[in-house]
Design a protein around this motif. Structure first.
Motif, PDB file in Angstrom:
ATOM      1  N   ILE A 106      29.977  31.596  37.446  1.00  0.00           N
ATOM      2  CA  ILE A 106      28.498  31.937  37.677  1.00  0.00           C
ATOM      3  C   ILE A 106      28.311  33.248  38.022  1.00  0.00           C
ATOM      4  O   ILE A 106      29.000  33.725  39.178  1.00  0.00           O
ATOM      5  CB  ILE A 106      27.927  30.857  38.559  1.00  0.00           C
ATOM      6  CG1 ILE A 106      27.915  29.464  38.002  1.00  0.00           C
ATOM      7  CG2 ILE A 106      26.396  31.271  38.798  1.00  0.00           C
ATOM      8  CD1 ILE A 106      27.615  28.174  39.065  1.00  0.00           C
ATOM      9  N   THR A 107      27.671  34.046  37.670  1.00  0.00           N
ATOM     10  CA  THR A 107      27.402  35.491  37.694  1.00  0.00           C
ATOM     11  C   THR A 107      25.912  35.747  37.681  1.00  0.00           C
ATOM     12  O   THR A 107      25.068  35.277  37.180  1.00  0.00           O
ATOM     13  CB  THR A 107      28.015  36.437  36.848  1.00  0.00           C
ATOM     14  OG1 THR A 107      27.438  36.150  35.596  1.00  0.00           O
ATOM     15  CG2 THR A 107      29.878  36.127  36.765  1.00  0.00           C
ATOM     16  N   GLU A 139      28.638  53.085  35.280  1.00  0.00           N
ATOM     17  CA  GLU A 139      29.915  52.948  34.912  1.00  0.00           C
ATOM     18  C   GLU A 139      29.993  51.592  33.792  1.00  0.00           C
ATOM     19  O   GLU A 139      30.840  51.092  33.434  1.00  0.00           O
ATOM     20  CB  GLU A 139      31.090  52.363  35.868  1.00  0.00           C
ATOM     21  CG  GLU A 139      31.136  53.605  36.868  1.00  0.00           C
ATOM     22  CD  GLU A 139      32.282  53.177  37.709  1.00  0.00           C
ATOM     23  OE1 GLU A 139      33.289  52.592  37.472  1.00  0.00           O
ATOM     24  OE2 GLU A 139      32.182  54.313  38.899  1.00  0.00           O
ATOM     25  N   LYS A 140      28.732  51.254  33.393  1.00  0.00           N
ATOM     26  CA  LYS A 140      28.431  49.971  32.421  1.00  0.00           C
ATOM     27  C   LYS A 140      29.144  48.904  32.749  1.00  0.00           C
ATOM     28  O   LYS A 140      29.810  48.272  31.889  1.00  0.00           O
ATOM     29  CB  LYS A 140      28.790  50.521  31.074  1.00  0.00           C
ATOM     30  CG  LYS A 140      28.099  51.750  30.653  1.00  0.00           C
ATOM     31  CD  LYS A 140      26.427  51.362  30.300  1.00  0.00           C
ATOM     32  CE  LYS A 140      25.787  52.607  29.523  1.00  0.00           C
ATOM     33  NZ  LYS A 140      24.525  52.840  30.209  1.00  0.00           N
ATOM     34  N   LEU A 141      29.478  48.533  34.056  1.00  0.00           N
ATOM     35  CA  LEU A 141      30.048  47.181  34.314  1.00  0.00           C
ATOM     36  C   LEU A 141      28.940  46.304  34.783  1.00  0.00           C
ATOM     37  O   LEU A 141      28.417  46.124  35.892  1.00  0.00           O
ATOM     38  CB  LEU A 141      30.842  47.552  35.725  1.00  0.00           C
ATOM     39  CG  LEU A 141      31.800  46.508  36.537  1.00  0.00           C
ATOM     40  CD1 LEU A 141      32.734  46.146  35.445  1.00  0.00           C
ATOM     41  CD2 LEU A 141      32.375  47.150  37.766  1.00  0.00           C
ATOM     42  N   ALA A 142      28.940  45.093  34.238  1.00  0.00           N
ATOM     43  CA  ALA A 142      28.084  44.108  34.196  1.00  0.00           C
ATOM     44  C   ALA A 142      29.046  43.063  34.998  1.00  0.00           C
ATOM     45  O   ALA A 142      30.098  42.910  35.279  1.00  0.00           O
ATOM     46  CB  ALA A 142      28.004  43.388  33.027  1.00  0.00           C
ATOM     47  N   PHE A 143      27.968  42.342  35.827  1.00  0.00           N
ATOM     48  CA  PHE A 143      28.617  41.478  36.721  1.00  0.00           C
ATOM     49  C   PHE A 143      29.500  40.212  35.974  1.00  0.00           C
ATOM     50  O   PHE A 143      30.593  39.900  36.468  1.00  0.00           O
ATOM     51  CB  PHE A 143      27.424  40.363  37.241  1.00  0.00           C
ATOM     52  CG  PHE A 143      26.963  41.289  38.602  1.00  0.00           C
ATOM     53  CD1 PHE A 143      27.503  41.451  39.689  1.00  0.00           C
ATOM     54  CD2 PHE A 143      25.320  41.948  38.330  1.00  0.00           C
ATOM     55  CE1 PHE A 143      26.767  42.132  40.883  1.00  0.00           C
ATOM     56  CE2 PHE A 143      24.652  42.571  39.238  1.00  0.00           C
ATOM     57  CZ  PHE A 143      25.717  42.643  40.592  1.00  0.00           C
ATOM     58  N   ALA A 144      29.041  39.819  34.802  1.00  0.00           N
ATOM     59  CA  ALA A 144      30.084  39.062  33.970  1.00  0.00           C
ATOM     60  C   ALA A 144      31.335  39.546  33.827  1.00  0.00           C
ATOM     61  O   ALA A 144      32.317  38.750  33.110  1.00  0.00           O
ATOM     62  CB  ALA A 144      29.134  38.742  32.535  1.00  0.00           C
ATOM     63  N   ASP A 145      31.592  40.866  33.771  1.00  0.00           N
ATOM     64  CA  ASP A 145      32.670  41.492  33.343  1.00  0.00           C
ATOM     65  C   ASP A 145      33.875  41.431  34.581  1.00  0.00           C
ATOM     66  O   ASP A 145      34.775  41.848  34.372  1.00  0.00           O
ATOM     67  CB  ASP A 145      32.909  43.010  32.920  1.00  0.00           C
ATOM     68  CG  ASP A 145      31.840  42.940  31.771  1.00  0.00           C
ATOM     69  OD1 ASP A 145      31.644  42.113  30.758  1.00  0.00           O
ATOM     70  OD2 ASP A 145      31.255  44.232  31.692  1.00  0.00           O
ATOM     71  N   LEU A 146      33.192  41.256  35.758  1.00  0.00           N
ATOM     72  CA  LEU A 146      34.084  41.193  36.820  1.00  0.00           C
ATOM     73  C   LEU A 146      35.219  39.991  36.702  1.00  0.00           C
ATOM     74  O   LEU A 146      34.772  38.993  36.260  1.00  0.00           O
ATOM     75  CB  LEU A 146      33.360  41.136  38.119  1.00  0.00           C
ATOM     76  CG  LEU A 146      32.414  42.146  38.577  1.00  0.00           C
ATOM     77  CD1 LEU A 146      31.554  41.929  39.819  1.00  0.00           C
ATOM     78  CD2 LEU A 146      33.172  43.228  38.960  1.00  0.00           C
ATOM     79  N   PRO A 147      36.280  40.168  37.338  1.00  0.00           N
ATOM     80  CA  PRO A 147      37.348  39.223  37.343  1.00  0.00           C
ATOM     81  C   PRO A 147      36.928  38.279  38.378  1.00  0.00           C
ATOM     82  O   PRO A 147      36.155  38.448  39.152  1.00  0.00           O
ATOM     83  CB  PRO A 147      38.699  39.823  37.514  1.00  0.00           C
ATOM     84  CG  PRO A 147      38.380  41.075  38.003  1.00  0.00           C
ATOM     85  CD  PRO A 147      36.969  41.544  37.798  1.00  0.00           C
ATOM     86  N   LYS A 148      37.527  37.042  38.513  1.00  0.00           N
ATOM     87  CA  LYS A 148      37.409  36.021  39.556  1.00  0.00           C
ATOM     88  C   LYS A 148      38.078  36.212  40.708  1.00  0.00           C
ATOM     89  O   LYS A 148      39.192  37.022  40.615  1.00  0.00           O
ATOM     90  CB  LYS A 148      37.716  34.649  38.977  1.00  0.00           C
ATOM     91  CG  LYS A 148      36.892  34.113  37.745  1.00  0.00           C
ATOM     92  CD  LYS A 148      37.002  32.840  37.211  1.00  0.00           C
ATOM     93  CE  LYS A 148      36.417  32.313  36.211  1.00  0.00           C
ATOM     94  NZ  LYS A 148      36.481  30.937  35.823  1.00  0.00           N
ATOM     95  N   GLY A 149      37.703  35.687  41.617  1.00  0.00           N
ATOM     96  CA  GLY A 149      38.628  35.730  43.203  1.00  0.00           C
ATOM     97  C   GLY A 149      38.649  37.160  43.560  1.00  0.00           C
ATOM     98  O   GLY A 149      37.646  38.000  43.638  1.00  0.00           O
ATOM     99  N   ASP A 209      38.705  44.841  43.626  1.00  0.00           N
ATOM    100  CA  ASP A 209      39.637  45.874  43.157  1.00  0.00           C
ATOM    101  C   ASP A 209      38.548  46.417  41.946  1.00  0.00           C
ATOM    102  O   ASP A 209      38.621  47.685  41.783  1.00  0.00           O
ATOM    103  CB  ASP A 209      40.870  45.335  42.607  1.00  0.00           C
ATOM    104  CG  ASP A 209      41.647  45.037  43.552  1.00  0.00           C
ATOM    105  OD1 ASP A 209      41.472  45.585  44.955  1.00  0.00           O
ATOM    106  OD2 ASP A 209      42.521  44.171  43.406  1.00  0.00           O
ATOM    107  N   ALA A 210      37.823  45.757  41.152  1.00  0.00           N
ATOM    108  CA  ALA A 210      37.040  46.351  40.212  1.00  0.00           C
ATOM    109  C   ALA A 210      35.758  46.731  40.519  1.00  0.00           C
ATOM    110  O   ALA A 210      35.297  47.485  39.568  1.00  0.00           O
ATOM    111  CB  ALA A 210      36.666  44.917  39.099  1.00  0.00           C
ATOM    112  N   VAL A 211      35.453  46.491  41.753  1.00  0.00           N
ATOM    113  CA  VAL A 211      33.944  47.205  42.094  1.00  0.00           C
ATOM    114  C   VAL A 211      34.430  48.675  42.332  1.00  0.00           C
ATOM    115  O   VAL A 211      35.370  49.050  43.059  1.00  0.00           O
ATOM    116  CB  VAL A 211      33.544  46.792  43.432  1.00  0.00           C
ATOM    117  CG1 VAL A 211      32.406  47.397  44.185  1.00  0.00           C
ATOM    118  CG2 VAL A 211      33.179  45.263  43.311  1.00  0.00           C
ATOM    119  N   PRO A 212      33.238  49.634  41.669  1.00  0.00           N
ATOM    120  CA  PRO A 212      33.627  51.014  42.071  1.00  0.00           C
ATOM    121  C   PRO A 212      33.494  51.523  43.303  1.00  0.00           C
ATOM    122  O   PRO A 212      32.726  50.743  44.208  1.00  0.00           O
ATOM    123  CB  PRO A 212      32.326  51.552  41.262  1.00  0.00           C
ATOM    124  CG  PRO A 212      31.846  50.575  40.442  1.00  0.00           C
ATOM    125  CD  PRO A 212      32.132  49.174  40.874  1.00  0.00           C
TER     126      PRO A 212
END
Length: 194
Positions: free
Chosen positions: A87-88, A97-107, A112-115
């Motif tokens: 769920i995102t 950075e065109k980073l969608a919440f849905a693109d984040l890895p889990k856990g 680490d993926a957050v800018p």
């Protein structure tokens, strides 16, 4: 801090008493918080509570830290479970950075993926919340121990539930961390969470 606050965590509660002079309990063993899950006694296998005598500022600081950590871990455990369920939030975490919440890895990999700018904003917000509690008058170390000096039985029960749920959430967050970093260390967690 986790070890130290956890050692005292099976001893105390959640509301500010007006003054230290009204402390009527003789020892840490008399504090609310012990229950059937700990044999009706304070759970402190390392004896860390000896470093913080009942009624001292150290004790009050540890009590307050337990409540803060418990509340934070309750939110963190719910967030972790929601993330693992896929769920995102809709939209972008970072539009630049065109980073969608849905693109984040889990856990744990999500952090680490957050800018870097996002990490700074998160840590700054946490720091401001902490600062707000520290500048509040009267300061929690001067206003008296966090305790159940409440005459309303319903509120006492609610405070006890918050305290015990916070303790359980601290254990849950530690389990999520170890289950994610050491595969098989927490058998109850699915291996898909790693």
């Amino acid at each position: 801090l986790i070890i130290a606050s956890s050692a005292l965590s099976f001893a105390g509660p959640a509301v500010v008493r007006p003054a230290r002079a009204s402390v009527s309990m003789a020892s840490i063993e008399d504090l609310p918080g012990a229950g059937p899950e700990t044999g009706g006694k304070v759970w402190d296998p390392l004896g860390l509570s000896d470093m913080c005598p009942y009624g001292s500022e150290n004790f009050e600081w540890m009590r307050t830290a337990e409540i803060k950590h418990g509340r934070t871990c309750m939110a963190a455990s719910v967030g972790y479970l929601i993330s693992e369920a896929g769920i995102t939030f809709p939209g972008y975490l970072s539009t630049s950075e065109k980073l969608a919440f849905a693109d984040l890895p889990k856990g744990l990999a999500a952090w680490d993926a957050v800018p870097m700018a996002g990490k700074v904003q998160i840590l700054l917000a946490c720091g401001l919340i902490e600062l707000a509690t520290e500048v509040k008058k009267p300061h929690y170390l001067k206003a008296g121990m966090i305790t159940f000096a409440e005459s309303n039985p319903r509120r006492q029960r609610g405070r006890m539930a918050e305290l015990k749920n916070g303790r359980l959430a601290m254990i849950a967050v530690a389990s999520f961390y170890f289950g994610s970093t050491l595969p098989g260390s927490v058998p109850a967690l699915p291996t898909t969470w790693v």
